[in-house]
Design a protein around this motif. Structure first.
Motif, short mmCIF file in Angstrom:
data_model
loop_
_atom_site.label_atom_id
_atom_site.label_comp_id
_atom_site.label_asym_id
_atom_site.label_seq_id
_atom_site.Cartn_x
_atom_site.Cartn_y
_atom_site.Cartn_z
N VAL A 1 35.72 16.41 57.05
CA VAL A 1 35.10 15.19 57.58
C VAL A 1 36.15 14.24 58.15
O VAL A 1 35.83 13.12 58.54
CB VAL A 1 34.28 14.47 56.48
N ALA B 1 28.78 17.21 58.86
CA ALA B 1 30.02 16.78 59.51
C ALA B 1 29.79 15.50 60.31
O ALA B 1 30.60 14.57 60.26
CB ALA B 1 30.55 17.89 60.41
N GLU B 2 28.69 15.45 61.02
CA GLU B 2 28.38 14.26 61.82
C GLU B 2 28.05 13.06 60.93
O GLU B 2 28.51 11.94 61.18
CB GLU B 2 27.20 14.56 62.74
N ALA C 1 31.32 11.94 58.76
CA ALA C 1 32.60 11.83 59.46
C ALA C 1 33.29 10.50 59.17
O ALA C 1 32.66 9.45 59.09
CB ALA C 1 32.38 11.98 60.96
N THR D 1 36.11 16.10 63.02
CA THR D 1 35.49 16.91 61.97
C THR D 1 35.55 18.38 62.35
O THR D 1 35.78 18.73 63.50
CB THR D 1 34.03 16.50 61.73
#
Length: 282
Positions: A228, A262-263, A266, A272
């Motif tokens: 991340v 991940a989004e 982050a 990421t």
């Protein structure tokens, strides 16, 4: 590194680990036969997010709090549902006060006929875990080294189940110990399912560990990585999971879940990365 979990409860690594743990167990209980869940480094069971450790780091704010604030995409509703149910709602005032560890997640998902063996070496944490789970007849807490305990508890009487190995990574040779424990456990119980957690800090050690799993002779080994942020800057920014004998659908679900995690998780201004791949089999 020191990974006393009270400082990190509810962070990005917990979100990944517990979301996939709850999903794997949900698939396993679809079959009627009872199963055994073994946790080698069980910790406290439930963590106080208002306590000194969690307050000092505040890592849960960039973990479970972000998931809570985000809208789960429809494509991930089924994948995230067991985890979100295990985590439960916030308090009546909307505040987060606690977060479940792996034992509590497993307790939530598993059925009355299933059993849990929870190992915790730290004496005070083991006593706290006993108090937390003391009224659950399915649970047995062992105040012992989880690696050593695998020799005694595997294979379980149920002959099916999941072993979670989630070490604190306080020792420099932890990857070697983790791999050796996995090889011994698999030799005793090759049909069992296993889930191994590790940090993404030492790239060379991670690579050696993955290579060891790949050449071990185990037939189905799935690797999942989530970053991340920058792994070389500041606090832990990445972690990995290795699954031995995972449910067949797990790879596809992880490939759908990790881009969203991940989004959502982050770190500002940092790149990421995520990976889902077979180390052995497919």
């Amino acid at each position: 590194m020191n990974y006393r979990h009270a400082f990190h409860a509810g962070n990005f690594a917990d979100v990944l680990k517990h979301a996939l743990l709850a999903r794997v167990l949900t698939y396993m209980i679809a079959k009627p036969a009872p199963l055994r869940f073994v946790d080698t480094h069980a910790g406290l069971g439930v963590y106080d997010l208002t306590g000194d450790e969690a307050t000092r780091t505040g890592e849960w704010r960039d973990g479970i709090a972000r998931i809570d604030a985000a809208a789960v995409p429809p494509a991930l509703a089924d994948v995230m549902a067991p985890y979100l149910a295990a985590v439960g709602p916030r308090g009546a005032d909307g505040a987060w006060r606690s977060y479940p560890g792996s034992p509590a997640v497993a307790q939530w998902v598993l059925r009355p006929e299933d059993r849990l063996t929870l190992c915790e070496l730290h004496p005070e944490d083991a006593e706290a875990l006993k108090r937390e789970t003391g009224r659950d007849p399915r649970v047995r807490v062992l105040a012992s080294d989880g690696y050593a305990a695998l020799n005694a508890v595997l294979p379980p009487p149920e002959r099916r189940g999941l072993v979670l190995v989630d070490p604190p990574f306080e020792k420099t040779d932890e990857f070697d110990r983790l791999l050796a424990a996995m090889l011994r456990a698999h030799a005793r119980w090759p049909t069992g399912s296993y889930m191994l957690w590790y940090p993404l800090k030492n790239r060379a050690a991670v690579g050696r560990f993955a290579a060891g799993l790949a050449r071990s002779g185990m037939k189905r080994v799935l690797q999942v990585h989530l970053l991340v942020g920058d792994p070389d800057a500041g606090p832990l920014a990445g972690c990995g999971l290795a699954f031995v004998n995972p449910p067949y659908v797990l790879k596809g679900e992880a490939e759908t879940l990790l881009p969203w995690l991940a989004e959502t998780l982050a770190r500002p201004g940092q790149a990421t990365e995520w990976t889902v791949r077979w180390l052995a089999g497919e």
